[in-house]
Write an enzyme that holds these catalytic residues in place. Structure first.
Site, PDB file in Angstrom:
ATOM      1  N   LYS A 131       0.810  -1.215   0.000  1.00 32.86           N
ATOM      2  CA  LYS A 131       0.000   0.000   0.000  1.00 32.86           C
ATOM      3  C   LYS A 131       0.845   1.268   0.000  1.00 32.86           C
ATOM      4  O   LYS A 131       0.379   2.338  -0.380  1.00 32.86           O
ATOM      5  CB  LYS A 131      -0.876   0.022   1.275  1.00 32.86           C
ATOM      6  CG  LYS A 131      -1.902  -1.061   1.338  1.00 32.86           C
ATOM      7  CD  LYS A 131      -2.414  -1.295   2.757  1.00 32.86           C
ATOM      8  CE  LYS A 131      -1.627  -2.336   3.499  1.00 32.86           C
ATOM      9  NZ  LYS A 131      -1.783  -3.709   3.097  1.00 32.86           N
ATOM     10  N   VAL A 158      -5.814  -2.887  -1.614  1.00 33.79           N
ATOM     11  CA  VAL A 158      -7.056  -2.645  -0.873  1.00 33.79           C
ATOM     12  C   VAL A 158      -8.038  -3.788  -1.109  1.00 33.79           C
ATOM     13  O   VAL A 158      -8.338  -4.130  -2.251  1.00 33.79           O
ATOM     14  CB  VAL A 158      -7.735  -1.333  -1.331  1.00 33.79           C
ATOM     15  CG1 VAL A 158      -8.962  -1.053  -0.471  1.00 33.79           C
ATOM     16  CG2 VAL A 158      -6.770  -0.168  -1.260  1.00 33.79           C
ATOM     17  N   GLY A 212      -0.882 -15.993   7.736  1.00 37.11           N
ATOM     18  CA  GLY A 212      -0.217 -15.041   6.840  1.00 37.11           C
ATOM     19  C   GLY A 212      -1.099 -13.865   6.472  1.00 37.11           C
ATOM     20  O   GLY A 212      -0.821 -13.147   5.516  1.00 37.11           O
ATOM     21  N   GLU A 215      -0.366  -8.374   9.198  1.00 34.30           N
ATOM     22  CA  GLU A 215       0.851  -7.740   8.707  1.00 34.30           C
ATOM     23  C   GLU A 215       2.060  -8.307   9.456  1.00 34.30           C
ATOM     24  O   GLU A 215       1.919  -8.811  10.580  1.00 34.30           O
ATOM     25  CB  GLU A 215       0.781  -6.226   8.954  1.00 34.30           C
ATOM     26  CG  GLU A 215      -0.150  -5.500   8.005  1.00 34.30           C
ATOM     27  CD  GLU A 215       0.359  -5.502   6.565  1.00 34.30           C
ATOM     28  OE1 GLU A 215       1.554  -5.291   6.337  1.00 34.30           O
ATOM     29  OE2 GLU A 215      -0.460  -5.730   5.663  1.00 34.30           O
ATOM     30  N   ASP A 226      -3.017  -0.090   9.030  1.00 34.44           N
ATOM     31  CA  ASP A 226      -3.280  -0.732   7.730  1.00 34.44           C
ATOM     32  C   ASP A 226      -4.554  -0.152   7.111  1.00 34.44           C
ATOM     33  O   ASP A 226      -4.588   0.184   5.921  1.00 34.44           O
ATOM     34  CB  ASP A 226      -3.407  -2.253   7.925  1.00 34.44           C
ATOM     35  CG  ASP A 226      -3.829  -2.950   6.644  1.00 34.44           C
ATOM     36  OD1 ASP A 226      -2.952  -3.179   5.788  1.00 34.44           O
ATOM     37  OD2 ASP A 226      -5.029  -3.246   6.488  1.00 34.44           O
ATOM     38  N   LYS A 230      -4.983   2.025   3.640  1.00 38.24           N
ATOM     39  CA  LYS A 230      -5.939   1.699   2.574  1.00 38.24           C
ATOM     40  C   LYS A 230      -6.888   2.870   2.324  1.00 38.24           C
ATOM     41  O   LYS A 230      -7.255   3.152   1.177  1.00 38.24           O
ATOM     42  CB  LYS A 230      -6.740   0.450   2.959  1.00 38.24           C
ATOM     43  CG  LYS A 230      -5.897  -0.815   2.900  1.00 38.24           C
ATOM     44  CD  LYS A 230      -6.631  -1.978   3.534  1.00 38.24           C
ATOM     45  CE  LYS A 230      -5.837  -3.269   3.372  1.00 38.24           C
ATOM     46  NZ  LYS A 230      -6.292  -4.319   4.280  1.00 38.24           N
TER      47      LYS A 230
HETATM   48  N1  LIG Z   1      -0.747 -10.899   3.544  1.00 44.49           N
HETATM   49  C1  LIG Z   1      -1.834 -10.354   3.046  1.00 44.49           C
HETATM   50  O1  LIG Z   1      -2.920 -10.932   3.141  1.00 44.49           O
HETATM   51  C2  LIG Z   1      -1.770  -9.040   2.291  1.00 44.49           C
HETATM   52  C3  LIG Z   1      -2.940  -8.549   1.709  1.00 44.49           C
HETATM   53  C4  LIG Z   1      -2.882  -7.357   0.951  1.00 44.49           C
HETATM   54  C5  LIG Z   1      -1.678  -6.677   0.844  1.00 44.49           C
HETATM   55  N2  LIG Z   1      -0.558  -7.158   1.474  1.00 44.49           N
HETATM   56  C6  LIG Z   1       0.696  -6.420   1.317  1.00 44.49           C
HETATM   57  O2  LIG Z   1       1.559  -7.159   0.463  1.00 44.49           O
HETATM   58  C7  LIG Z   1       2.922  -6.992   0.862  1.00 44.49           C
HETATM   59  C8  LIG Z   1       3.533  -8.357   1.113  1.00 44.49           C
HETATM   60  O3  LIG Z   1       2.826  -9.011   2.148  1.00 44.49           O
HETATM   61  P1  LIG Z   1       3.301 -10.434   2.658  1.00 44.49           P
HETATM   62  O4  LIG Z   1       2.231 -10.942   3.549  1.00 44.49           O
HETATM   63  O5  LIG Z   1       3.765 -11.243   1.512  1.00 44.49           O
HETATM   64  O6  LIG Z   1       4.584 -10.006   3.553  1.00 44.49           O
HETATM   65  P2  LIG Z   1       5.780 -10.941   4.034  1.00 44.49           P
HETATM   66  O7  LIG Z   1       5.353 -12.361   4.057  1.00 44.49           O
HETATM   67  O8  LIG Z   1       6.325 -10.302   5.265  1.00 44.49           O
HETATM   68  O9  LIG Z   1       6.866 -10.801   2.845  1.00 44.49           O
HETATM   69  C9  LIG Z   1       7.533  -9.610   2.563  1.00 44.49           C
HETATM   70  C10 LIG Z   1       8.676  -9.920   1.618  1.00 44.49           C
HETATM   71  O10 LIG Z   1       9.353  -8.704   1.320  1.00 44.49           O
HETATM   72  C11 LIG Z   1      10.745  -8.878   1.515  1.00 44.49           C
HETATM   73  N3  LIG Z   1      11.287  -7.561   1.843  1.00 44.49           N
HETATM   74  C12 LIG Z   1      11.030  -6.783   2.911  1.00 44.49           C
HETATM   75  N4  LIG Z   1      11.671  -5.618   2.819  1.00 44.49           N
HETATM   76  C13 LIG Z   1      12.363  -5.643   1.657  1.00 44.49           C
HETATM   77  C14 LIG Z   1      13.229  -4.747   0.989  1.00 44.49           C
HETATM   78  N5  LIG Z   1      13.530  -3.550   1.502  1.00 44.49           N
HETATM   79  N6  LIG Z   1      13.757  -5.122  -0.207  1.00 44.49           N
HETATM   80  C15 LIG Z   1      13.475  -6.331  -0.750  1.00 44.49           C
HETATM   81  N7  LIG Z   1      12.660  -7.225  -0.149  1.00 44.49           N
HETATM   82  C16 LIG Z   1      12.118  -6.882   1.027  1.00 44.49           C
HETATM   83  C17 LIG Z   1      10.865  -9.924   2.598  1.00 44.49           C
HETATM   84  O11 LIG Z   1      12.123 -10.560   2.535  1.00 44.49           O
HETATM   85  P3  LIG Z   1      12.543 -11.691   3.629  1.00 44.49           P
HETATM   86  O12 LIG Z   1      11.653 -12.875   3.354  1.00 44.49           O
HETATM   87  O13 LIG Z   1      13.945 -12.016   3.300  1.00 44.49           O
HETATM   88  O14 LIG Z   1      12.300 -11.074   4.944  1.00 44.49           O
HETATM   89  C18 LIG Z   1       9.736 -10.863   2.181  1.00 44.49           C
HETATM   90  O15 LIG Z   1      10.163 -11.733   1.164  1.00 44.49           O
HETATM   91  C19 LIG Z   1       2.901  -6.084   2.090  1.00 44.49           C
HETATM   92  O16 LIG Z   1       3.150  -4.757   1.697  1.00 44.49           O
HETATM   93  C20 LIG Z   1       1.474  -6.209   2.606  1.00 44.49           C
HETATM   94  O17 LIG Z   1       1.034  -5.061   3.270  1.00 44.49           O
HETATM   95  C21 LIG Z   1      -0.581  -8.324   2.180  1.00 44.49           C
END
Ligand SMILES: NC(=O)c1ccc[n+]([C@@H]2O[C@H](COP(=O)([O-])OP(=O)(O)OC[C@H]3O[C@@H](n4cnc5c(N)ncnc54)[C@H](OP(=O)(O)O)[C@@H]3O)[C@@H](O)[C@H]2O)c1
Length: 348
Positions: A131, A158, A212, A215, A226, A230
């Site tokens: 976001k 969102v 998962g 956040e 969050d 959004k």
């Molecule tokens: N989970 C949900 O249901 C959901 C829904 C809508 C939107 N989102 C958004 O989607 C994004 C990802 O969510 P997620 O659940 O997949 O998060 P996550 O499981 O914490 O994964 C984040 C990934 O980003 C990497 N990372 C963090 N900082 C970085 C940087 N500066 N440069 C390069 N890589 C970096 C992490 O690397 P490492 O693995 O090495 O730590 C990890 O691979 C977030 O912004 C979240 O707000 C999530």
């Protein structure tokens, strides 16, 4: 129909990106594109590149088993610029896409904003589930995208895969969005519902973390950040606002007890974290508040991880969209949908 081959720069390989990688394979017969990932970058698992395309299945297995991909990226922004320069043919053919799924930084949206800007400047389209970029730097990034004639899409930011931004962009031409009201954070709605049944706050939050959905830093959900991010994305993208999450009048759900949640139910109400926006005294104002909502209100009927958004328009009155099942597949689908939008534009 010939499929477009998209080349992908994948930033972040967490829950969302890994589910998206698998969903693209599962839906490969239904989408108008194929994908070749040429670079994957993480924070703690290093990075990996190959102009011939990475074996994503092996990459996912390595990350999921706790292994490393390779050395740390020596600065992601210069690396994006370098990749764009190296993949000149894909850039010329508008087939290069950067997928931004790094974690949300609620202080200022960085480094994701710089990632997105570098990719657009280099001639890549951008699809972001993060976001931060649209919440903190929407107008700047849209200006770069327009100048470079590339797409900047962020449906997954969102309400997961439910088409909110696409709905307005693609199906409501000429309609002005005057405001909205919604439940747009799955984790807090799940916790508030669990409290009604007597479950503890911590147990419900732990379940969202295990799935998962929460956040990486769960205080972003619990404290309303969050939802505020959004709200800023929706106001910027749908209402022409220029706000950041810090401009949203915000409260969280910390401290709500099972007794309070059950007492609301006994009164025919529900406690819900409601995000809203509208014009007040000529100014656009966004809010995230813990509200007592009538059980009969569309937002009062939402339980568990369900989300809904009611959009106030000038031409059509109020319209609503509701998501009964929220989860990783839904967010991953938003990435598939945005890639489809890019492939279709190329096809036409
Ligand atoms: N989970 C949900 O249901 C959901 C829904 C809508 C939107 N989102 C958004 O989607 C994004 C990802 O969510 P997620 O659940 O997949 O998060 P996550 O499981 O914490 O994964 C984040 C990934 O980003 C990497 N990372 C963090 N900082 C970085 C940087 N500066 N440069 C390069 N890589 C970096 C992490 O690397 P490492 O693995 O090495 O730590 C990890 O691979 C977030 O912004 C979240 O707000 C999530």
């Amino acid at each position: 129909v010939r499929k477009v081959e998209l080349e992908l720069i994948v930033l972040g390989l967490g829950n969302v990106a890994r589910r998206a990688a698998r969903l693209i394979v599962e839906l490969q017969d239904r989408v108008p594109f194929t994908c070749r990932a040429i670079s994957v970058v993480t924070a703690r698992h290093g990075h990996m590149q190959s102009d011939d395309g990475l074996d994503l299945r092996a990459v996912l297995q390595r990350v999921e088993s706790g292994g490393r991909l390779g050395a740390d990226a020596m600065g992601t922004v210069p690396m994006i610029a370098d990749l764009c320069a190296r993949r000149a043919m894909a850039v010329r053919e508008r087939r290069l896409v950067c997928i931004e799924t790094t974690v949300l930084n609620i202080t200022d949206g960085e480094p994701a904003i710089s990632h997105v800007r570098a990719a657009l400047e280099g001639g890549a389209h951008v699809v972001s589930a993060n976001k931060g970029p649209a919440a903190f730097a929407y107008s700047d990034l849209v200006a770069v995208a327009e100048r470079r004639q590339r797409a900047f899409l962020f449906e997954g930011a969102v309400m997961d895969g439910i088409p909110v931004l696409n709905l307005v962009r693609e199906t409501l031409p000429g309609v002005r969005i005057e405001g909205f009201r919604g439940v747009i954070n799955s984790t807090t709605n799940h916790i508030l519902t669990a409290l009604e049944t007597g479950e503890t706050f911590d147990a419900a939050l732990a379940r969202m973390q295990a799935e998962g959905i929460a956040e990486a830093d769960p205080s972003l959900d619990v404290d309303g950040w969050d939802a505020a991010a959004k709200t800023a994305v929706l106001m910027n993208a749908l209402m022409g606002a220029r706000v950041t999450p810090h401009d949203i009048d915000r409260e969280g759900i910390g401290g709500v007890t099972p007794d309070e949640a059950r007492a609301a139910v006994e009164r025919g109400e529900r406690l819900r974290l409601v995000a809203s926006a509208g014009r007040e005294g000529g100014r656009l104002q966004g809010r995230v508040r813990l509200e007592r909502v009538a059980a009969a209100d569309p937002l009062g009927s939402l339980t568990g991880q369900q989300n809904a958004l009611l959009i106030r328009t000038d031409v059509l009155g109020e319209i609503g969209i509701l998501q009964r099942d929220a989860g990783l597949t839904q967010t991953a689908y938003a990435i598939v949908a945005d890639l489809t939008t890019i492939a279709r534009r190329l096809g036409s």
